[in-house]
Every structure is written in C-alpha cells, then in structure tokens.
Design a protein around this motif. Structure first.
Motif, short mmCIF file in Angstrom:
data_model
loop_
_atom_site.label_atom_id
_atom_site.label_comp_id
_atom_site.label_asym_id
_atom_site.label_seq_id
_atom_site.Cartn_x
_atom_site.Cartn_y
_atom_site.Cartn_z
N TYR A 19 0.92 -1.28 -0.07
CA TYR A 19 -0.18 0.08 -0.06
C TYR A 19 0.83 1.01 0.07
N ARG A 20 0.67 2.14 -1.10
CA ARG A 20 1.62 3.36 -1.19
C ARG A 20 3.25 3.15 -0.77
N ARG A 21 3.59 3.58 0.23
CA ARG A 21 4.96 3.56 0.44
C ARG A 21 5.19 2.33 1.52
N ILE A 22 4.34 1.27 1.51
CA ILE A 22 4.73 0.11 2.52
C ILE A 22 5.12 -1.08 1.54
N GLN A 23 6.10 -1.79 2.10
CA GLN A 23 6.65 -2.90 1.31
C GLN A 23 6.64 -3.97 1.99
N LEU A 24 6.25 -5.06 1.43
CA LEU A 24 6.51 -6.71 2.21
C LEU A 24 7.50 -7.20 1.52
N VAL A 25 8.73 -7.69 2.30
CA VAL A 25 9.95 -8.14 2.06
C VAL A 25 9.83 -9.68 2.75
N ILE A 26 10.18 -10.49 1.63
CA ILE A 26 10.68 -11.91 2.17
C ILE A 26 12.12 -12.16 1.82
N GLY A 27 12.94 -13.03 2.59
CA GLY A 27 14.27 -12.87 2.34
C GLY A 27 14.61 -14.65 2.92
N GLU A 28 15.84 -14.96 2.33
CA GLU A 28 16.67 -16.16 2.59
C GLU A 28 17.96 -15.92 2.72
N HIS A 30 21.02 -21.00 8.28
CA HIS A 30 19.96 -20.84 7.41
C HIS A 30 18.88 -20.48 7.95
N ALA A 31 18.40 -19.03 7.27
CA ALA A 31 17.40 -18.29 8.11
C ALA A 31 16.39 -17.70 7.01
N GLN A 32 15.33 -17.74 7.31
CA GLN A 32 13.96 -16.82 6.52
C GLN A 32 13.67 -15.72 7.13
N LYS A 33 13.49 -14.77 6.36
CA LYS A 33 12.94 -13.33 6.87
C LYS A 33 11.68 -12.80 6.44
N LEU A 34 10.79 -12.24 7.26
CA LEU A 34 9.65 -11.57 6.67
C LEU A 34 9.69 -10.08 7.23
N ALA A 35 9.62 -9.10 6.40
CA ALA A 35 9.69 -7.73 6.95
C ALA A 35 8.56 -6.75 6.31
N LEU A 36 8.36 -5.83 6.96
CA LEU A 36 7.47 -4.80 6.65
C LEU A 36 8.13 -3.61 6.73
N VAL A 37 8.22 -2.78 5.27
CA VAL A 37 9.21 -1.85 5.24
C VAL A 37 8.23 -0.45 4.95
N TYR A 38 8.58 0.82 5.55
CA TYR A 38 7.94 1.93 5.21
C TYR A 38 9.00 2.94 4.58
N SER A 39 9.20 3.49 3.51
CA SER A 39 9.81 4.37 3.20
C SER A 39 9.24 5.74 2.30
N SER A 40 9.84 6.84 2.83
CA SER A 40 9.39 7.90 1.92
C SER A 40 10.67 8.80 1.35
N LEU A 41 11.84 8.08 1.56
CA LEU A 41 12.78 8.53 1.07
C LEU A 41 13.01 9.05 -0.33
N ASP A 42 13.66 10.12 -0.63
CA ASP A 42 13.83 10.69 -1.84
C ASP A 42 14.82 10.10 -2.89
N ALA A 99 11.12 3.11 7.97
CA ALA A 99 11.13 2.42 9.08
C ALA A 99 10.84 0.83 8.47
N LYS A 100 11.55 -0.24 9.51
CA LYS A 100 11.42 -1.63 9.27
C LYS A 100 11.04 -2.40 10.35
N VAL A 101 10.22 -3.17 10.29
CA VAL A 101 9.90 -4.40 11.42
C VAL A 101 10.26 -5.72 10.61
N SER A 102 11.10 -6.62 11.25
CA SER A 102 11.32 -7.65 10.55
C SER A 102 11.37 -8.81 11.72
N VAL A 103 11.13 -10.10 11.27
CA VAL A 103 11.38 -11.34 12.01
C VAL A 103 12.08 -12.35 11.08
#
Length: 414
Positions: A183-192, A228-240, A251-255
């Motif tokens: 949604y707008r500036r919010i990004q869902l991130v998955i990682g390995e 060997h880890a798997q990550k899930l994060a929500l990222v908000y960014s309004s950077l230019d 802003a970032k919140v991750s597990v």
C-alpha cells in the motif's frame, strides 16, 4: 589531529593530480558502459591515499585510483577502484572494487580482495527494481571472505578489554530478498540467508586465540557453525533516493527464523525494529539524520556471531567490529551532514561535507534489563565527498572508551 591534517593535505594533492580523458565507448564494453553512454565516454581518474586505523585491523596505509565513467547525462554511472594497502598483520592487500548504475532501478557492485597473510574478500551485490512495472524489488548478496582481524571479548556490555581474543572469521554464503508494495509506501519483503562459518587462527599474533580462552560451552559457535534463516519484513519508506537520501523517513519491522530442520546449527529467532529520518535545511546544506534500532535474538545455543552485535563503522564508530555481543541491543545514531562547499574538479561536481555525530548504544539480555551505565557514548566527526546521485566516500573518526577509531569506506553509515 596531525595525522588528520596530513591526510587532508594528501587528498588535496591527489585531487590536483587528477585527470580527465575522453575514451571511445567501443573500448569500454558492457558492463563498464551501456546504452546510457554516448559515443565517447568521459573518464575521470583520481588517485587517492588510503590511511585508516581501527581497533581490530590497526593502521592501514596505501593508495587507490578511482576511475569515474560518466554517462550521456554527465552522471557517474560506473566506478572502478583498484587499491593496494599495507598492514603489519595482513601484509600487502590488493583489491578491486566496482560499482555500476546502469539505471535508477538497477545497480550492482563487486569487491575482489586478497592479502599476502590470511585475509581475502570476494563479494557481489545486486539490486534490481525493473520487474513487474518496477513494483518488484530484488536484492542478492554473494560472499566469501576471511577476516583475520576478528575479535571476541565475551558477552554483555561489561565484557572487558583484558579478555580480548583474536580469530580468523571464514564465511561463505548468500542472502536474497524480494520486496513488493502492499500500500503506497509500504513494502512486504521476504528473504533467505545462508552462511557457513569456520573459526581459524587469526592474523594478530599479539592477541590470544579465541579457543585458548573460551570453549564451546560458554561460547557456542567458536568451532564453526551454519546459519540458514528465512526473513519476513514490513518496510515503510518516503526517502527521496535509495542510495543518497536527503529527506524523508524509513521504518522496518522484521522477524527472522533459523531452524535446525533447514540446516542451521541451532534454533533461534531475530526480531528487529529500525527507524530513520532525514530532515534538510537551507536547501539541503544541512541535513539532520537520526536512526534508532532495537534487535533481539531468542533461542538456545545461539552461535556468538548470530547474536545481537554492536561495534564498527555502521553502529558504534568508537569501537572495532563486533565489540559488544549479547541477546539484544538498543542503538541511537545522530548525525548532522553539513555541506561546506561544492567543488568541481575536472568537470566532476562533488559536495564536500563534514558530519559531527554521536553514537549511543548498548547490548543487554533483554530490553527491560538495560542500564543507563551500560550505554556507550561515541562522539565523532565524519568527512564526506559526495558525487550525486550514486557515490559517496567517507572518513569517520569515532571516540570510544578504549581510544579513537578511523574508518574509511564508501557509502553513508546509515
């Protein structure tokens, strides 16, 4: 201060010996150039001295030559920097760094480095946001390195300088991630993330080897480990800008979970919260920057290099890398980036900045066990040369309780 004056003098002298040449594009094949370049390519060559001193590595000195290739918009789109350094622990180190920005949505960089004693470093980092109508952001990082200057002092904020040990940290692995806007500036991130770590004899013989003072019972992972880890994060960014921001918020919140079932040496979890803000004044002549971060690691027998760690050029700049280790940390960085002047040398316009900063942080078992006495207060001063939109070189001098540290590198610390 005398060393700093000498360093600035050498930098100015080196810049005065820089040169510009026009090279036919056909002599600079892809990926050095791409369709964004003209028929002839402006190449600016800048020789620079390298002088650094940190608690882990000691004094490093040498030289590099930076080759800046400009596209048809007169922007630096490619940077190549061969470098030769000397250090009493590692001997002579030869390296080649490359950074490529073929478009605003795609960039990659590599580093190839080999020392005559112990150290080596081979890295490739890729970022690409050109897929799915520029909605999907892909990141990849491949690495294989040996750091013979690594240190371990024990756990907790009270770890003593008298318990300092040395080892060679051998790591091979990768990390990949994919981000998609929700949604707008919010990004869902998955990682390995995967890495294999071996612990060997280090290059600093004046400091005891880690396994001569600690054992696997008290320090899990000192015989080596796999993560060997798997990550899930929500990222908000309004950077230019994703590379050199001047205003906005982040802003970032991750597990992240590391499981034995998927090949890890232990079961544990990382939780992280981070926020950054950039506030410009006077047409961005002054940029106030702040970062606050909290990291928590939960689990049994967590390898020591997989816990929450502070110290080094991006966290507590008054200490060497990995100086403080425990189950969690709280970190605050404040920095005022002040543009002193814009200086055009051989048709390359650079912003020359100073950046007084304060780093404040502590490790602890849990946040509710934090004590004001345990926090490290690291004031310091940074010197930056910024070639927008992609390149920044920096020298950061931080002061900790164990003395000063000088870090030289590319990119802002945060």
């Amino acid at each position: 201060m005398r060393l700093l004056i000498q360093l600035l003098f050498l930098i100015i002298a080196a810049l005065l010996t820089a040169c510009t040449s026009m090279v036919p594009r056909e002599h600079l094949p892809y990926p050095l150039t791409n369709d964004e370049f003209g028929k002839t390519v402006k190449v600016v060559t800048v020789p620079l001295p390298v002088i650094a001193s940190s608690p882990n590595e000691g004094i490093i000195y040498g030289g590099l030559a930076a080759f800046l290739l400009h596209n048809s918009k007169d922007e630096v789109s490619t940077l190549l920097a061969p470098q030769v350094n000397y250090n009493q622990n590692f001997g002579i180190t030869s390296s080649l760094f490359g950074s490529f920005y073929p478009s605003p949505d795609r960039n990659w960089e590599f580093n190839l480095s080999k020392s005559t004693k112990v150290n080596e470093d081979y890295e490739l980092r890729i970022r690409d946001k050109s897929f799915l109508d520029k909605n999907l952001e892909l990141n990849a990082f491949l690495f294989s390195f040996t750091d013979g200057s690594a240190r371990f002092f024990g756990f907790q904020s009270t770890s003593s300088k008298s318990n300092e040990t040395n080892y060679a940290d051998l790591e091979n692995g990768f990390s990949v991630s994919a981000g998609y806007p929700l949604y707008r500036r919010i990004q869902l991130v998955i990682g390995e993330r995967y890495k294999k770590v071996d612990i060997k004899e280090g290059a600093v013989t004046s400091v005891p080897f880690i396994r001569s003072r600690f054992d696997t019972t008290s320090v899990p992972g000192i015989d080596g480990f796999t993560a060997h880890a798997q990550k899930l994060a929500l990222v908000y960014s309004s950077l230019d800008s994703p590379t050199l921001p001047t205003w906005g918020g982040y802003a970032k919140v991750s597990v992240e979970a590391s499981l034995k079932a998927f090949g890890s040496s232990a079961d544990y979890r990382h939780y992280e919260v981070e926020a950054k803000a950039y506030y410009p004044l006077a047409n961005s002549r002054f940029i106030s920057v702040a970062r606050i971060a909290y990291n928590q690691t939960l689990g049994n027998d967590v390898p020591f290099l997989e816990r929450s760690i502070l110290g080094g050029e991006t966290t507590l700049r008054g200490y060497g890398r990995n100086r403080f280790i425990d189950s969690s940390y709280l970190l605050l960085n404040l920095e005022e980036r002040i543009r002193l002047f814009r200086w055009e040398v051989f048709n390359v316009r650079a912003d020359w900045e100073i950046a007084p900063f304060v780093d404040l942080g502590s490790v602890m078992e849990y946040l509710n066990k934090a004590s004001s006495k345990s926090f490290e207060f690291n004031p310091g001063l940074g010197f930056r040369a910024v070639v927008r939109p992609n390149i920044v070189g920096r020298v950061d001098i931080g002061i900790g309780k164990e003395g000063p540290s000088v870090f030289v590198g590319l990119g802002y610390p945060f």
